[in-house]
Write a protein that holds these residues in place. Sequence first.
Motif, mmCIF file in Angstrom:
data_model
loop_
_atom_site.group_PDB
_atom_site.id
_atom_site.type_symbol
_atom_site.label_atom_id
_atom_site.label_comp_id
_atom_site.label_asym_id
_atom_site.label_seq_id
_atom_site.Cartn_x
_atom_site.Cartn_y
_atom_site.Cartn_z
ATOM 1 N N PRO A 243 0.834 -1.222 0.000
ATOM 2 C CA PRO A 243 0.000 0.000 0.000
ATOM 3 C C PRO A 243 0.865 1.268 0.000
ATOM 4 N N ASP A 244 0.309 2.330 -0.544
ATOM 5 C CA ASP A 244 1.064 3.580 -0.634
ATOM 6 C C ASP A 244 1.438 4.160 0.723
ATOM 7 N N GLY A 245 0.694 3.791 1.772
ATOM 8 C CA GLY A 245 0.987 4.331 3.098
ATOM 9 C C GLY A 245 2.229 3.748 3.746
ATOM 10 N N LEU A 246 2.824 2.736 3.151
ATOM 11 C CA LEU A 246 4.081 2.211 3.700
ATOM 12 C C LEU A 246 5.219 3.094 3.202
ATOM 13 N N ASP A 251 7.177 -4.377 2.908
ATOM 14 C CA ASP A 251 7.380 -4.779 4.299
ATOM 15 C C ASP A 251 7.929 -6.206 4.298
ATOM 16 N N ASP A 270 10.230 -1.187 10.004
ATOM 17 C CA ASP A 270 9.542 -1.744 11.170
ATOM 18 C C ASP A 270 8.255 -0.930 11.289
ATOM 19 N N PRO A 271 7.133 -1.430 10.763
ATOM 20 C CA PRO A 271 5.946 -0.580 10.601
ATOM 21 C C PRO A 271 5.524 0.109 11.910
ATOM 22 N N ASP A 272 5.464 1.426 11.876
ATOM 23 C CA ASP A 272 5.141 2.247 13.041
ATOM 24 C C ASP A 272 5.940 1.802 14.268
ATOM 25 N N ARG B 274 6.255 -2.973 21.985
ATOM 26 C CA ARG B 274 5.286 -2.357 22.879
ATOM 27 C C ARG B 274 4.804 -3.361 23.934
ATOM 28 N N ILE B 283 -1.645 -0.904 7.473
ATOM 29 C CA ILE B 283 -0.973 -0.153 6.415
ATOM 30 C C ILE B 283 -1.988 -0.003 5.294
ATOM 31 N N ASP B 284 -2.345 1.234 4.995
ATOM 32 C CA ASP B 284 -3.321 1.431 3.926
ATOM 33 C C ASP B 284 -2.782 2.456 2.943
ATOM 34 N N GLY B 285 -3.657 3.023 2.138
ATOM 35 C CA GLY B 285 -3.200 3.959 1.117
ATOM 36 C C GLY B 285 -2.621 5.242 1.682
ATOM 37 N N LYS B 286 -2.915 5.501 2.961
ATOM 38 C CA LYS B 286 -2.501 6.770 3.531
ATOM 39 C C LYS B 286 -1.357 6.672 4.530
ATOM 40 N N GLU B 287 -1.371 5.635 5.342
ATOM 41 C CA GLU B 287 -0.416 5.633 6.452
ATOM 42 C C GLU B 287 -0.151 4.226 6.972
ATOM 43 N N THR B 288 0.794 4.185 7.902
ATOM 44 C CA THR B 288 1.165 2.969 8.619
ATOM 45 C C THR B 288 0.963 3.266 10.089
#
Lengths: 342, 342
Positions: A243-246, A251, A270-272, B274, B283-288
């Motif tokens: 997805p573009d948000g990565l 990943d 490392d996602p978020d 965490r 993870i989508d088109g906007k963000e992670t």
Amino acid sequence: MKSLPPLVFAAVGLDHRHSYDQVQSLLDVGGTCVGWWTEGTPKTLDGFVRRFPQIPRVDDRRRLLEDPRVELVTCAAIPCDRANHAIEAMRAGKDFMSDKPGVTTFEQLDAVRRAQQETKRIWTVNFTERFEVRAVTRALDLVRDGAIGDVVQTVGLGPHRENRALRDPWFYDKSKYGGILVDIASHQIDQFLVFAGVTDADITLARAQNVAHPDDPAYEDFGEIALASGKASAYIRVDWFTPDGLPTWGDGRLFIYGTKGTIELRKYVDPDGRPGKDHLFLIDGKETRHIDCSDAGLPYYANLHRDIVERTETAMPQAHAYKVCELALAAQARAERRDVAA
Amino acid sequence: MKSLPPLVFAAVGLDHRHSYDQVQSLLDVGGTCVGWWTEGTPKTLDGFVRRFPQIPRVDDRRRLLEDPRVELVTCAAIPCDRANHAIEAMRAGKDFMSDKPGVTTFEQLDAVRRAQQETKRIWTVNFTERFEVRAVTRALDLVRDGAIGDVVQTVGLGPHRENRALRDPWFYDKSKYGGILVDIASHQIDQFLVFAGVTDADITLARAQNVAHPDDPAYEDFGEIALASGKASAYIRVDWFTPDGLPTWGDGRLFIYGTKGTIELRKYVDPDGRPGKDHLFLIDGKETRHIDCSDAGLPYYANLHRDIVERTETAMPQAHAYKVCELALAAQARAERRDVAA
């Protein structure tokens, strides 16, 4: 180690962005690139020229192949053309480093092997998901030191970004890129053989699909392979759905399950989570800990340089290069037979 | 919603620790447990008595089955015995909630189905890796809301801790636990069907092995299944190799790959990350982003309570329970045929 004479190389075919890494990494080990050739104006071209303005283009690649200084030819041409470039370069007396996939058909594999064996040149496939990833270097050291016992299984998760705007037409034409398993799953076949310490494997599953690209009928956007070798096994999955948000192209994960411990690699992000790349998580009998691998080496290029000088096979055994290609081609063929049967 | 009369239940067979969750969760939705029965003194017994000192033991389970107040019987007996308990309870007019696996053979599945259809009782299998995991509740909401587009694939990684000191002999006897795919991979079959929104699947791979327990020949310590249904597919892998350095029983992961986004669940632990459990990464088109799911619900028990009163199928469609068992049994059978052939 005694110092080696500087490596002289040329680049033939810039159609994939991996040409940037190939050239930069060879420059990083002290190499000199005498020139590059590519057909037409692939979308990757501007980026190459911006990165390497000092390297001259040649109009006829024979100028590079006939240059007696050139020891190594690197290649990131359209996948179906790489075998011909390899054969041509080896027949001209050069060693050859191909972007993956090195070949897209069994016929190409046979022809490359014949040329390589006759010329005694090096034919190596640069599996960037191992050779350009510091976390893999560290993980291999840990596994070989027994940190997780015997390897039970590797699981590789390889989503890739489609990036349509940056792609030339060959990217959507299976006859040119060879199919998703040949193209991007070959990385993970390589990694399984190396982590499990085996030289061959049985294919227990192979599938490739076009899930969500009905307007690109010769495209495959999802693929999977399972392998078994002795008591070790592998699962490999790839797609073009990042997805573009990565914040990066994919990943990529590698889980290495052993009898005494587990390693997880978050190779590129490392996602978020923690910043940077090359994250290794080791769970063993004592603890669970994150290891930052940014200080691990990338020995492939220096090893290849030495191999070129000393005619050794330390960067990648020649037989391993063939075996990875053979398994990828066999998996792709099996996936296609399944498609026909379904 | 109108309030429901309090649920009255009994527990038959405490051989697996899941009995603790079953009873606690039914108490949490206002249920009353009138008693429990188990055969002998399984290693789980002390923990049960410590947790529920107020609930009386009965020496003869018929006292529970003949108690007209009891509406539901829960069961975490030795897996091969659960079908008989289910049939006995349903013939006595009770609904029945089984720990997974609900059955260990096709014959048992047929017998349970026959008894259930004749008695019109509820036979439900409590898939704890969905029903006890708040992150799964949230992920299902997100997927059903379209957060990641169409589901392309689920990948479930299910390492489990062997915990030899806590196990009774049946744990190492495949004739009693049914095989690793029937036992612990059934969870993930359930999750694939639910996340992909499908009612059936083809088995494209099934393997089960004893990799590293030569002294326990009837034990399986590694297993894998691949499924396909329409354009969606699943990969499922389980093992009994969780290292002691992990602070919980298993680093259970679920990756849900969609055409428009990806969800990763770190269900029980975020290794060296965490604190707590129920971590969801979207993870989508906007963000992670990381989503803490500790506030998500666990609707299975309340839904089951309502189903018992209203004779509905909201907690789990009856056909779904059978289909998961059927696929797990078929995968196990296929894995065993392969063993014989190899």
